[in-house]
Design a protein around this motif. Structure first.
Motif, PDB file in Angstrom:
ATOM      1  N   ASN A 147       0.850  -1.180   0.000  1.00  0.00           N
ATOM      2  CA  ASN A 147       0.000   0.000   0.000  1.00  0.00           C
ATOM      3  C   ASN A 147       0.893   1.239   0.000  1.00  0.00           C
ATOM      4  O   ASN A 147       2.043   1.186   0.457  1.00  0.00           O
ATOM      5  CB  ASN A 147      -0.918   0.024   1.226  1.00  0.00           C
ATOM      6  N   TRP A 189       4.126   6.026  -7.531  1.00  0.00           N
ATOM      7  CA  TRP A 189       3.478   5.343  -6.408  1.00  0.00           C
ATOM      8  C   TRP A 189       4.554   4.963  -5.407  1.00  0.00           C
ATOM      9  O   TRP A 189       5.480   4.212  -5.734  1.00  0.00           O
ATOM     10  CB  TRP A 189       2.737   4.105  -6.896  1.00  0.00           C
ATOM     11  N   SER A 233       1.168  -3.605 -10.504  1.00  0.00           N
ATOM     12  CA  SER A 233      -0.228  -3.316 -10.818  1.00  0.00           C
ATOM     13  C   SER A 233      -0.847  -2.591  -9.636  1.00  0.00           C
ATOM     14  O   SER A 233      -0.814  -3.095  -8.512  1.00  0.00           O
ATOM     15  CB  SER A 233      -0.997  -4.606 -11.106  1.00  0.00           C
ATOM     16  N   ILE A 234      -1.382  -1.392  -9.890  1.00  0.00           N
ATOM     17  CA  ILE A 234      -1.907  -0.539  -8.818  1.00  0.00           C
ATOM     18  C   ILE A 234      -3.398  -0.372  -9.013  1.00  0.00           C
ATOM     19  O   ILE A 234      -3.873  -0.090 -10.126  1.00  0.00           O
ATOM     20  CB  ILE A 234      -1.219   0.834  -8.808  1.00  0.00           C
ATOM     21  N   GLU A 235      -4.153  -0.572  -7.932  1.00  0.00           N
ATOM     22  CA  GLU A 235      -5.603  -0.357  -7.927  1.00  0.00           C
ATOM     23  C   GLU A 235      -5.887   1.020  -7.337  1.00  0.00           C
ATOM     24  O   GLU A 235      -5.601   1.269  -6.164  1.00  0.00           O
ATOM     25  CB  GLU A 235      -6.304  -1.435  -7.108  1.00  0.00           C
ATOM     26  N   ARG A 244      -7.328   0.356 -12.777  1.00  0.00           N
ATOM     27  CA  ARG A 244      -6.000  -0.201 -12.558  1.00  0.00           C
ATOM     28  C   ARG A 244      -4.978   0.541 -13.399  1.00  0.00           C
ATOM     29  O   ARG A 244      -5.277   0.981 -14.506  1.00  0.00           O
ATOM     30  CB  ARG A 244      -5.961  -1.696 -12.904  1.00  0.00           C
ATOM     31  N   GLU A 292      -0.773   0.241 -14.585  1.00  0.00           N
ATOM     32  CA  GLU A 292       0.445  -0.559 -14.614  1.00  0.00           C
ATOM     33  C   GLU A 292       1.649   0.371 -14.522  1.00  0.00           C
ATOM     34  O   GLU A 292       1.772   1.320 -15.294  1.00  0.00           O
ATOM     35  CB  GLU A 292       0.520  -1.394 -15.896  1.00  0.00           C
ATOM     36  N   SER A 325      -3.557   0.674  -3.397  1.00  0.00           N
ATOM     37  CA  SER A 325      -2.974  -0.623  -3.083  1.00  0.00           C
ATOM     38  C   SER A 325      -2.595  -1.307  -4.386  1.00  0.00           C
ATOM     39  O   SER A 325      -3.158  -1.017  -5.450  1.00  0.00           O
ATOM     40  CB  SER A 325      -3.960  -1.488  -2.299  1.00  0.00           C
ATOM     41  N   GLY A 326      -1.641  -2.201  -4.306  1.00  0.00           N
ATOM     42  CA  GLY A 326      -1.204  -2.892  -5.509  1.00  0.00           C
ATOM     43  C   GLY A 326      -0.315  -4.067  -5.168  1.00  0.00           C
ATOM     44  O   GLY A 326      -0.179  -4.452  -4.010  1.00  0.00           O
ATOM     45  N   HIS A 327       0.303  -4.635  -6.189  1.00  0.00           N
ATOM     46  CA  HIS A 327       1.183  -5.769  -5.985  1.00  0.00           C
ATOM     47  C   HIS A 327       2.257  -5.789  -7.063  1.00  0.00           C
ATOM     48  O   HIS A 327       2.088  -5.219  -8.143  1.00  0.00           O
ATOM     49  CB  HIS A 327       0.398  -7.091  -5.995  1.00  0.00           C
TER      50      HIS A 327
END
Length: 399
Positions: free
Chosen positions: A75, A230, A249-251, A261, A263, A299-301
């Protein structure tokens, strides 16, 4: 003579005895009839209780082995890559604003102007002083040249010649000082136009038309080149798996079911870890023109590799008491509720980390309505679901 007892009282006693016996026989007959009726009425209930429970209609699936991406979640806030502060280099002048917040500007574009008239007057005065100094310097240079010409004739003493040469040098110094004043005034005139130091987007404006800001007052803030990043907070133990150049990948915040989303690409990783939170900052560049805005919390991953996984359809997971369970199909079309531990999501499937045998069969559609020990009727996915077996007959019987 002996008296004889009449016969009538004995006949009355006999009649009373016969009457009582008849009443008892009648009551016995009535009691037997009630018991028979009660037994007849309770027969359907006993038959209903002896019948098996209704079976629920479900579809089933077997766990599948597939390769899923390994991800590290994080996050963080969306912020400007670099934010320039544009200030005032002049004072005691009124300002006129040319741009507003959100405007995209180019490098060197005029953002605001100050009233140039007072500064232009000072520049004109400095130019006049320069011309006067240059004239005095020319006169002093001529006198010094003539004094040096007659130095060998003895017409002038050495002291007088030295005085002429000193006056020449003094005049030249005054010219240099006057030229410096002119350059300073010219610079002040150029500062009456506030220009963008780089291309970007105006993120803040602190001045209004007609204001007289002081020297050094911040007038604008500029997101350089419109670039956003980010700033993801990643746990220290996950840092070795993240490298510059990896994708993220970010939401972004959005309405339910329509989360946008974005990228991004990892640019760099902070060299230190916060000793209080044990998190490090990973800087992720976001593409230009995205829906991201500075100040958002997202948040993302990060995609850090792939690994094999055992997955089941998401509909097969039943949440009970805060834990994930699956309904295993056992012989006799009965289900057994088994607790499992879930992991990664992959479309409509979810990874099961432990608690599920690879060769098991789990209920999918309708699993949420089952309890441990329920009987089910298995149908294919293409077959329409029907009401539980026996439900129609029970409804007809209730009518």
């Amino acid at each position: 003579m002996k008296a004889t007892m009449p016969y009538q009282p004995r006949s009355a006693a006999l009649a009373l005895t016969l009457t009582l016996l008849a009443a008892g026989a009648l009551l016995t007959a009535c009691g037997g009839g009630d018991k028979a009726a009660a037994a007849k009425a309770s027969a359907p209930q006993a038959a209903a209780s002896a019948a098996p429970r209704a079976a629920l209609t479900v579809t089933t699936a077997r766990p599948s082995k597939r390769t899923l991406a390994q991800e590290v979640g994080a996050n963080g806030n969306v912020a400007a890559w670099q934010e320039a502060s544009v200030g005032a280099d002049v004072q005691a002048l009124r300002i006129d604003i040319k741009v507003n917040v959100g405007d995209a500007v180019k490098k060197g574009q005029v953002l605001a102007t100050f009233d140039p008239a007072p500064v232009q007057q000072d520049e004109a005065q400095a130019r006049a002083s320069l011309a006067e100094a240059e004239a005095a310097a020319a006169d002093a240079a001529g006198n010094a040249a003539r004094a040096r010409a007659v130095a060998n004739s003895g017409a002038l003493s050495q002291q007088q010649i030295a005085q002429y040469e000193t006056a020449e040098k003094t005049a030249q110094a005054r010219v240099a000082a006057a030229r410096a004043v002119v350059a300073a005034q010219r610079l002040r005139v150029s500062h009456t136009e506030v220009r963008a130091p780089d291309a970007g987007v105006i993120s803040a404006r602190n001045a209004t038309v007609g204001q007289v800001p002081g020297n050094g007052t911040e007038l604008f803030r500029l997101v350089r080149r419109g670039r956003l990043e980010w700033r993801a907070e990643v746990m220290a133990e996950d840092l070795p798996r993240i490298q510059p150049g990896q994708h993220a990948s970010i939401e972004l915040p959005g309405p339910p079911g329509a989360t946008p989303r974005v990228e991004g690409t990892v640019r760099q990783i902070a060299p230190t870890v916060d000793p209080k939170t044990r998190y490090a900052i990973v800087y992720v560049d976001l593409p230009a023109g995205s829906l991201a805005r500075a100040g958002m919390f997202a948040s993302g991953h990060f995609a850090v590799g792939e690994s094999p996984a055992l997955t089941v359809p998401q509909d097969a997971i039943v949440m009970r008491d805060g834990y994930a369970h699956v309904m295993l199909l056992e012989p006799g079309d009965m289900v057994r509720m088994t607790r499992v531990r879930t992991g990664r999501l992959a479309g409509d499937s979810i990874e099961v980390l432990d608690g599920l045998p690879p060769d098991a069969t789990v209920a999918v559609r309708g699993a949420a309505f089952l309890n441990d020990g329920d009987h089910v009727r298995v149908v294919s996915d293409s077959e329409p679901k029907t009401a539980p077996a026996g439900a129609a007959s029970a409804a007809a019987a209730s009518k």
